[in-house]
Write a protein that holds these residues in place. Structure first.
Motif, PDB file in Angstrom:
ATOM      1  N   ASN A  77       0.861  -1.187   0.000  1.00 26.59           N
ATOM      2  CA  ASN A  77       0.000   0.000   0.000  1.00 26.59           C
ATOM      3  C   ASN A  77       0.897   1.236   0.000  1.00 26.59           C
ATOM      4  O   ASN A  77       1.713   1.411   0.916  1.00 26.59           O
ATOM      5  N   ASN A 252      -9.499   3.421   0.156  1.00 15.04           N
ATOM      6  CA  ASN A 252      -8.086   3.752  -0.027  1.00 15.04           C
ATOM      7  C   ASN A 252      -7.712   3.668  -1.506  1.00 15.04           C
ATOM      8  O   ASN A 252      -8.531   3.267  -2.345  1.00 15.04           O
ATOM      9  N   ASN A 253      -6.484   4.026  -1.832  1.00 14.57           N
ATOM     10  CA  ASN A 253      -6.060   4.077  -3.235  1.00 14.57           C
ATOM     11  C   ASN A 253      -6.042   2.707  -3.905  1.00 14.57           C
ATOM     12  O   ASN A 253      -6.352   2.587  -5.096  1.00 14.57           O
ATOM     13  N   ALA A 256      -9.441   1.817  -4.841  1.00 15.53           N
ATOM     14  CA  ALA A 256      -9.851   2.646  -5.978  1.00 15.53           C
ATOM     15  C   ALA A 256      -9.319   2.093  -7.297  1.00 15.53           C
ATOM     16  O   ALA A 256     -10.020   2.110  -8.317  1.00 15.53           O
TER      17      ALA A 256
END
Length: 272
Positions: A77, A252-253, A256
């Motif tokens: 992450n 969160n990214n 996404a």
């Protein structure tokens, strides 16, 4: 010099310098109980043999190891990657070394990692706990007197310092922005409520909808794992609803990224 410097022992250095192993240890630990001449002989022997003192052994004798640890649930992450990099940089300024541990959001791995770090006598730990169920692991650190600070997430009943962002406020502002753009059916892809940051982002999402007089539709909330695969699967569920959302807030990214891939796989674009 020996072929492998790692094979050189403190006894080898002592023999070459004509002193006892204890004297070599005193030189390594910068004791003032060694004469300048003896210190020079020992240092010359260390250099000639390529001896590398054990940091752990030195630490144990001085009741410190000069080692810290950073525990994260997913080193892939980007958020946690940046946390680890910054922590390592700051630690180096104070002559500390950092052990990185990736729990992969697995409670069993987190338990084992903490046991190992206690055994290695690290001097402090920065940890992003897996979830609220990490409480026994954190309590064990406290029981053994290992200083620790929480990152990004908190755990009820654990009294310690924590470095966290404004997950409620950040989520609320993001959803408010979508509302200003004209969106009224806004989906949420989020991990389970047992992670404090996920709870707080859901809270921010709901607060923004209530403030705008919009209904909270359970069909627009998809719980999943906080990774691209989870984002892909959850977005698929949202796209399959009778009335699709026009916008989606991802927790969160990484989520996404998976969600965007699902949208494109379905023949749409982001934004569409």
């Amino acid at each position: 010099m020996r072929a492998n410097s790692a094979d050189v022992t403190i006894k080898d250095v002592a023999s070459l310098a004509g002193v006892s192993p204890m004297t070599v240890s005193r030189v390594i630990n910068e004791s003032d109980r060694v004469s300048p001449e003896t210190q020079r002989r020992v240092e010359k022997a260390i250099s000639k043999l390529g001896y590398i003192p054990s940091r752990l052994a030195r630490g144990l004798s001085a009741h410190r190891t000069g080692t810290l640890a950073v525990i994260v649930p997913d080193v892939a992450n980007p958020f946690f990657t940046m946390v680890v990099r910054a922590a390592e940089e700051v630690a180096r300024r104070s002559a500390y070394r950092v052990i990185l541990c990736d729990t992969r959001a697995d409670l069993a791995v987190e338990r084992d990692v903490i046991e190992e770090l206690i055994a290695h006598r690290v001097e402090g730990i920065a940890i992003a706990p897996v979830s609220d169920r990490s409480k026994p692991h954190l309590a064990r650190l406290a029981r053994f007197g290992v200083p620790f600070v929480l990152i990004d997430r908190t755990v009820a009943g654990i009294d310690c310092d924590a470095v966290v962002g404004d997950s409620v406020g950040g989520a609320q502002r993001l959803v408010e922005h979508l509302i200003v753009l004209g969106h009224r059916r806004i989906g949420l892809i989020v991990e389970k409520d047992e992670v404090s940051s996920a709870r707080e982002r859901r809270q921010g999402y709901e607060s923004a909808l209530r403030a705008a007089g919009l209904p909270l539709d359970p069909a627009l909330v998809a719980e999943t794992t906080p990774d691209p695969d989870g984002g892909f699967e959850a977005m698929g569920r949202l796209l399959a609803t009778e009335v699709r959302p026009s916008a989606v807030f991802a927790v969160n990214n990484l989520v996404a990224l998976g969600a965007i891939e699902a949208v494109r796989t379905a023949g749409f674009e982001v934004p569409d």
